[in-house]
Design a protein around this motif. Structure first.
Motif, short mmCIF file in Angstrom:
data_model
loop_
_atom_site.label_atom_id
_atom_site.label_comp_id
_atom_site.label_asym_id
_atom_site.label_seq_id
_atom_site.Cartn_x
_atom_site.Cartn_y
_atom_site.Cartn_z
N ILE A 1 2.85 159.29 -5.79
CA ILE A 1 1.78 159.72 -4.90
C ILE A 1 1.71 158.79 -3.69
CG2 ILE A 1 -0.73 159.95 -4.68
CD1 ILE A 1 -0.76 160.83 -7.63
N TYR A 2 1.82 157.50 -3.96
CA TYR A 2 1.72 156.53 -2.87
C TYR A 2 2.88 156.67 -1.89
CZ TYR A 2 1.37 151.98 -0.55
OH TYR A 2 1.28 150.99 0.37
N VAL A 3 4.09 156.82 -2.38
CA VAL A 3 5.26 156.91 -1.50
C VAL A 3 5.22 158.20 -0.69
CG1 VAL A 3 7.78 157.08 -1.42
CG2 VAL A 3 6.71 155.43 -2.94
N VAL A 4 5.04 159.33 -1.35
CA VAL A 4 5.01 160.62 -0.64
C VAL A 4 3.80 160.68 0.29
CG1 VAL A 4 4.79 163.12 -0.93
CG2 VAL A 4 6.30 161.82 -2.42
N GLY A 5 2.65 160.20 -0.19
CA GLY A 5 1.43 160.22 0.63
C GLY A 5 1.49 159.30 1.83
N HIS A 149 12.34 154.08 4.89
CA HIS A 149 10.90 153.84 4.79
C HIS A 149 10.38 154.11 3.38
CE1 HIS A 149 7.11 152.92 6.62
NE2 HIS A 149 6.58 153.98 6.04
N SER A 150 10.94 155.10 2.70
CA SER A 150 10.55 155.37 1.32
C SER A 150 10.85 154.17 0.42
CB SER A 150 11.26 156.61 0.77
OG SER A 150 10.89 157.75 1.48
N THR A 174 0.90 150.43 -8.32
CA THR A 174 2.25 150.97 -8.12
C THR A 174 3.22 150.16 -8.98
OG1 THR A 174 2.65 149.50 -6.25
CG2 THR A 174 1.74 151.69 -5.76
N LEU A 175 4.46 150.61 -9.02
CA LEU A 175 5.45 149.90 -9.82
C LEU A 175 5.65 148.47 -9.32
CD1 LEU A 175 7.50 150.02 -12.13
CD2 LEU A 175 9.18 150.85 -10.48
N ALA A 176 5.71 148.29 -8.02
CA ALA A 176 5.90 146.94 -7.47
C ALA A 176 4.73 146.03 -7.85
CB ALA A 176 6.04 147.01 -5.95
#
Length: 185
Positions: A1-5, A149-150, A174-176
């Motif tokens: 969600i964070y990456v696509v958003g 950027h992704s 997030t995963l990071a």
């Protein structure tokens, strides 16, 4: 969600800005320079600025939304699970759109003007010009920019960590951030 958003709106804003800045108008050089400012600001500084803007008690965004009649009361953007992800996506988009604008603008300027002239002679509308001349010319660099950027957003830590620390109740984790928390806390 964070990456696509984060990547999708940043790409669309960058594309719109690149289309605008590809035209000649007074002050274009200044706007191009100012456009790069968000990309140069460190993530923690961006996060602190947006913490202030989206503050639940005295934030500028809540004040503007109340004045326009879109809100009746204040929203604690970073404290509610429903709005926390949006509250960390917005600064990530703000920080990321200049990369897309710069990349796409450079790609647009590499497209030969003769292609536009030939398409106009053939009766192409502005939408046709974009679909058949601009988009094919920027598709490759645009795909590369989206991929890079992704990856950068996927490993993003500073904006989320400084704003929410992954909360409330893991809504912005997030995963990071999870890797960081497991490794150092």
């Amino acid at each position: 969600i964070y990456v696509v958003g984060s990547v999708t709106p940043a790409f669309l804003i960058g594309l719109g800005l690149a289309l605008l800045l590809n035209r000649a108008f007074p002050g274009r050089r200044w706007i191009r320079s100012l456009m790069m400012l968000p990309w140069a600001v460190p993530g923690v500084v961006t996060s602190i600025a947006f913490l202030w803007l989206l503050d639940g008690s005295y934030g500028v965004v809540n004040s503007l939304l109340r004045r326009t009649g879109l809100l009746e009361g204040d929203i604690a953007w970073y404290a509610r699970q429903e709005t926390a992800m949006l509250a960390v996506i917005v600064p990530t988009v703000w920080k990321g759109f200049p990369f897309f604008a710069l990349t796409l603008l450079a790609a647009m300027q590499a497209i030969p003007h003769q292609l536009y002239e030939a398409a106009r002679i053939d009766g192409a509308s502005p939408i046709d010009l974009f679909r058949h001349v601009t988009w094919p010319g920027i598709r490759g660099p645009g795909l590369l920019a989206v991929t890079l950027h992704s990856l950068w957003v996927f490993k993003e830590l500073d904006i989320i960590f400084a704003a929410t620390g992954g909360g409330p109740a893991g809504a912005t984790e997030t995963l990071a951030l999870r890797v960081y928390l497991e490794a150092f806390q």
